[in-house]
Design an enzyme around this catalytic site. Structure first.
Site, PDB file in Angstrom:
ATOM      1  N   GLU A  80       9.714   5.032   7.747  1.00  0.00           N
ATOM      2  CA  GLU A  80       9.257   3.644   7.721  1.00  0.00           C
ATOM      3  C   GLU A  80       9.506   2.904   9.026  1.00  0.00           C
ATOM      4  OE1 GLU A  80       7.256   2.701   5.692  1.00  0.00           O
ATOM      5  OE2 GLU A  80       7.542   3.939   3.917  1.00  0.00           O
ATOM      6  N   GLU A  98      -0.439   2.751   6.894  1.00  0.00           N
ATOM      7  CA  GLU A  98      -0.541   3.856   5.928  1.00  0.00           C
ATOM      8  C   GLU A  98      -1.218   5.076   6.536  1.00  0.00           C
ATOM      9  OE1 GLU A  98       1.306   3.342   3.554  1.00  0.00           O
ATOM     10  OE2 GLU A  98       1.397   1.173   3.660  1.00  0.00           O
ATOM     11  N   ALA A 153       0.859  -1.188   0.000  1.00  0.00           N
ATOM     12  CA  ALA A 153       0.000   0.000   0.000  1.00  0.00           C
ATOM     13  C   ALA A 153       0.889   1.230   0.000  1.00  0.00           C
ATOM     14  CB  ALA A 153      -0.920   0.005   1.216  1.00  0.00           C
ATOM     15  N   MET A 154       0.264   2.392  -0.245  1.00  0.00           N
ATOM     16  CA  MET A 154       1.006   3.651  -0.325  1.00  0.00           C
ATOM     17  C   MET A 154       0.231   4.761   0.374  1.00  0.00           C
ATOM     18  SD  MET A 154       3.656   5.236  -1.294  1.00  0.00           S
ATOM     19  CE  MET A 154       3.921   6.970  -0.920  1.00  0.00           C
ATOM     20  N   GLU A 155       0.956   5.565   1.154  1.00  0.00           N
ATOM     21  CA  GLU A 155       0.339   6.524   2.078  1.00  0.00           C
ATOM     22  C   GLU A 155       0.061   7.891   1.487  1.00  0.00           C
ATOM     23  OE1 GLU A 155       4.885   7.035   2.810  1.00  0.00           O
ATOM     24  OE2 GLU A 155       3.524   5.397   2.328  1.00  0.00           O
ATOM     25  N   ASN A 156      -0.079   8.015   0.172  1.00  0.00           N
ATOM     26  CA  ASN A 156      -0.314   9.326  -0.443  1.00  0.00           C
ATOM     27  C   ASN A 156      -1.296  10.165   0.380  1.00  0.00           C
ATOM     28  OD1 ASN A 156       0.936   8.113  -2.922  1.00  0.00           O
ATOM     29  ND2 ASN A 156      -0.983   6.983  -2.880  1.00  0.00           N
ATOM     30  N   HIS A 205       1.201   7.050   8.672  1.00  0.00           N
ATOM     31  CA  HIS A 205       2.142   7.831   7.870  1.00  0.00           C
ATOM     32  C   HIS A 205       1.683   9.279   7.694  1.00  0.00           C
ATOM     33  CE1 HIS A 205       5.559   5.624   6.491  1.00  0.00           C
ATOM     34  NE2 HIS A 205       4.889   4.668   5.872  1.00  0.00           N
TER      35      HIS A 205
END
Length: 883
Positions: free
Chosen positions: A342, A320, A284-287, A323
């Site tokens: 991280e 996420e 996953a990505m925390e945009n 973040h």
């Protein structure tokens, strides 16, 4: 970002380069060479005209000179595989510009300018899944670490922060949902086209940019923050998947509440969106405000998701979300500081999961991951500090060292400071660096100041690679227990003569007769060796050390089997009890696998293990989740790590023999435990989850002693299962047994879930991980299956990463397992280099193997290294693995 937690097949006929071909090494980037970027970009305005095969991007950048940097007459804008259509400076022609490699270099004479860049890209051709790409008819982005440069020319580095305003338009029948970072400002329609404008008020680096456009539906809810902000929450998925999003939504709300209560962090936008994507390189990505997730970490219901899947979803969604502060509001100055966000966020998600479930079991699970992935990294050619000194391809540093060891290092600060003082330290960090691109040193200094610690020597944990080894000796003198500790940090590539590091060790000294101790103490070993004395012991006590795994070290001690049995049966620290049980089995199996175990010692060791396991079965004070951990055998991979020149075949035989002995000796006890567990109905309670864990564990023991009976019992469990945990557990055992039940269950499983990609991934993985003697042939056949594709990272990982993690098949004496993974790397590298590179470390363990296997593994690495046009990702991993 969360790293991923686990069509023709490669056939070995890959065209090789000329012997004279030498791949060009990518340039080395060094931390000591960091300089601030000469230009600031206070505001970025993006316009997207969306299409699957052609998307036009207009980027309008407001730039001004950076007073903290040296003056430069040009600005370098990074690019990668994009077409420049037009360029303007201050609404006119630029004074000068050139394409330098992939980058656009523009000459700027004044102090402030507006640069307008128009690019065109083909998302459908982007198999690397970095930048803007197409996934099953939708468009989405992945920009960490250097993907934004595949969208438009930009200073694509984490210390260039900008506010983003985005207007996106496209066919409303094809892209009915248009999402971006921040808050939605305005929407509208123009015939068959519609548009949406988004604004993110918080400055962010380009790696946090996100865009999604597609035909999606949403589960919608809301959350009221501690200061009364009403936040709209959405989980977007494909039509048909909506009923599997409830757990994800509840996990998000629990994460938001927990972060307020434990770290005092409140969400800062009016909207929080999650989108599930089927093609994704990572977990996953925390945009900012728009988290893009691998579907694996969003979709769940009892029929299709295991208990482990439920836990994974909760943990990754928490990661996420956390973040937002530890990564977004405060980001990294440069990629060498990756563990700043991280490592800290992994610790935060671990603490969150501990509070949501069983803290002792979660701690054991986290340590198992560390030992299974990071300890081997630390002892091999890819060893690096949690703050690396150099890299050639940044995607290769999304490692267990940066993430998991990084979390353990911060956890040690928390242990030494205490929870309350550590919270003061994190508050200092958030207050001091909000809105900045910070460094690991900034974090350590904040904890030092806020918690009142002296962390001068502790900083060595950030600069030294390798897992420290702590030698332990306990003696008894008069009425004192004397504890002598010494440490060594082994040499690693590029680092020798390591300095001592502070190692906080929680200990307890048990009285042998009463089975009690007077209290847990914290000792800190900060020298090469030290002695600690404890009074009021009439006889030598039993030492429990590194309780709760208070430091990421290897403990070396000569401890009698009787003491390990005592600790395994009676230690009141759950991790220390688990550790004693593991030590009993690991010590026995290492000795047996290296041929130094006499027949008499083999019998004594086996009896000690059975005695300790029986005490665990009969202990009514522990729950079944913990019981399952205590009854679990150490993995073959972990056993091999304890041996200098491991023979995987011999380890496998000895491990299976011990498993069969345990099953035979404890047959009645295990049978009663299984019957008791089988009676509990399905729920997500800890009691029910523990029962399901025990059932599958007991089946694995039965399979080693009586395969025919185990096949019958597993077949019965499969047929009666009303949830994926029981069904998958039974199928896992059946895949390793050549029986009619195996065949029937595999056919039924596929037919039952055909079309459900995540569950079919399980079907591939279970067969690739099996103990079946023909596992290599099974993997070959699965690679030719109609549902296998090299273009989907989840599917590739489900088959080949599962196989690479299966010592029984991967380490086949013929070397065929090594050839299979090398062929995969060569075939996958042109399609998705980032995923391909992640397979290299499995071959990179050649130094740990016995000579025959070692030579075959090295030969495969050398074959890969000679391939033409090898990606930077794979080239770096291979050359470092070869040494």
């Amino acid at each position: 970002m969360d790293i991923a937690r686990t069509p023709a097949t490669p056939d070995g006929n890959i065209e090789m380069a000329d012997a004279a071909f030498e791949p060009k090494a990518p340039p080395e980037i060094r931390r000591e060479d960091y300089t601030p970027f000469p230009w600031l970009v206070p505001a970025t305005h993006l316009t997207f005209e969306l299409g699957l095969e052609k998307t036009r991007v207009t980027a309008r950048l407001e730039v001004e000179r950076n007073p903290a940097a040296e003056v430069s007459p040009t600005i370098r804008l990074n690019g990668d595989a994009i077409e420049l259509v037009s360029l303007k400076c201050d609404d006119g022609e630029c004074a000068g510009h050139m394409i330098d490699g992939d980058d656009l270099v523009v000459t700027l004479e004044g102090d402030k300018h507006t640069i307008e860049i128009v690019t065109e890209i083909d998302p459908s051709a982007n198999s690397q899944l970095m930048g803007l790409y197409a996934s099953s008819g939708m468009l989405c982005t992945q920009c960490e670490a250097e993907g934004f440069r595949r969208i438009t020319f930009f200073p694509d580095r984490p210390d260039v922060l900008s506010t983003y305003t985005v207007r996106m338009s496209g066919p409303k029948d094809q892209f009915p949902i248009l999402l971006c970072n921040g808050n939605r400002v305005e929407t509208g329609e123009d015939g068959d086209t519609h548009w949406a404008e988004w604004h993110d008020p918080w400055p962010k680096p380009s790696y946090l940019f996100a865009l999604v456009a597609g035909d999606l539906v949403a589960r919608t809810d809301s959350f009221t923050t501690m200061n009364g902000r009403e936040v709209e929450l959405n989980v977007y998925v494909r039509e048909g998947d909506l009923d599997r999003t409830e757990h994800a939504m509840e996990s998000l709300k629990r994460s938001m509440k927990w972060d307020e209560e434990v770290f005092g962090r409140e969400y800062d936008l009016d909207l929080f969106n999650i989108v599930a994507v089927s093609d994704f390189n990572m977990g996953a990505m925390e945009n900012k405000g728009l988290n893009v997730f691998n579907t694996k970490y969003v979709l769940a219901d009892p029929e299709t998701a295991t208990d482990g899947d439920y836990d994974g979803i909760e943990g990754v969604i928490g990661h996420e979300y956390f973040h937002n502060w530890s990564g977004n509001r405060i980001t990294c100055r440069d990629w060498f500081q990756l563990s700043l966000k991280e490592g800290f966020t992994v610790l935060r998600d671990q603490l969150f999961s501990q509070d949501m479930g069983s803290a002792p079991v979660k701690r054991i699970e986290d340590v198992r991951v560390l030992r299974g992935a990071q300890f081997p990294e630390d002892s091999g050619p890819l060893a690096h500090p949690i703050r690396p000194d150099s890299y050639r391809e940044i995607s290769n540093f999304y490692t267990a060292t940066v993430y998991n060891k990084g979390a353990e290092v911060i956890r040690m600060m928390r242990t030494m400071a205490g929870e309350e003082a550590f919270r003061k330290g994190t508050d200092t960090y958030f207050d001091r660096h909000d809105g900045e691109a910070a460094t690991c040193e900034d974090f350590v200094k904040s904890i030092e100041d806020g918690a009142g610690l002296d962390l001068t020597q502790f900083r060595r944990w950030y600069s030294q690679a390798g897992t420290p080894r702590v030698r332990v000796d306990l003696s008894h003198e008069g009425d004192e227990a004397v504890l002598k500790l010494s440490q060594t940090v082994p040499d690693t590539p590029g680092q020798t003569d390591k300095q001592p590091m502070p190692i906080p060790l929680k200990i307890a000294l048990f009285d042998r007769e009463s089975g009690k101790h007077s209290g847990e103490e914290l000792v800190v070993l900060d020298k090469e060796s030290d002695t600690f004395r404890f009074g009021s012991f009439a006889s030598k006590p039993v030492l429990s050390i590194n309780r709760g795994f208070s430091a990421p070290v290897t403990i070396q001690r000569d401890i009698p089997g009787e003491d390990l049995v005592f600790l395994a049966a009676r230690d009141d620290d759950s991790f220390a009890r688990y550790e004693a049980m593991q030590d009993l089995m690991v010590g026995h199996l290492v000795s047996a696998s290296t041929g130094v175990l006499s027949d008499a010692d083999r019998e004594t060791g086996r009896r000690d293990i059975v005695r300790a396991l029986k005490a665990v079965i009969e202990d009514e004070a522990i729950d079944d989740l913990m019981r399952g951990e205590l009854l679990s055998m150490p993995s073959q991979t972990y056993i091999a790590e304890q041996i200098e020149a491991a023979d995987p075949g011999r380890i496998f035989d000895e491990r299976e023999a011990l498993k069969g002995f345990i099953a035979s000796e404890l047959k009645e006890e295990l049978h009663r435990l299984y019957d008791r567990s089988e009676k509990l109905p399905y729920s997500q309670s800890a009691e029910a989850k523990g029962a399901r864990k025990l059932k599958t564990l007991i089946l694995t023991y039965a399979a080693a002693s009586d395969p025919a009976k185990a096949s019958e019992l597993a077949g019965h469990q499969y047929d009666r299962a009303d949830n994926m945990t029981d069904r998958q557990g039974a199928l896992m055992v059946l895949t390793g047994i050549d029986s009619i039940e195996r065949t029937n269950a595999l056919i039924d499983f596929y037919n039952r879930y055909e079309g459900n990609a995540l569950v079919i991934d399980k079907w591939f993985a279970l067969q690739a991980m099996s103990l079946h003697p023909q596992v290599i042939e099974h993997v070959k056949a699965l690679a030719d299956h109609q549902d296998f594709t090299m273009k989907n990272p989840n599917r590739v990982r489900s088959l080949y990463m599962a196989f690479a993690g299966n010592p029984h098949g991967f380490h086949a004496a013929s070397g065929e397992g090594y050839r299979m993974i090398a062929d995969l790397i060569l075939a996958l590298d042109p399609i998705n280099a980032q995923t391909a590179a992640r397979f290299v470390p499995s071959l990179g363990k050649w130094r740990k193997m016995e000579p025959g296997r070692s030579a075959m593994m090295r030969a495969e690495l050398e074959r890969i290294s000679k391939a033409p046009k090898l990606s930077r990702d794979t080239f770096e991993q291979v050359t470092r693995s070869l040494g």
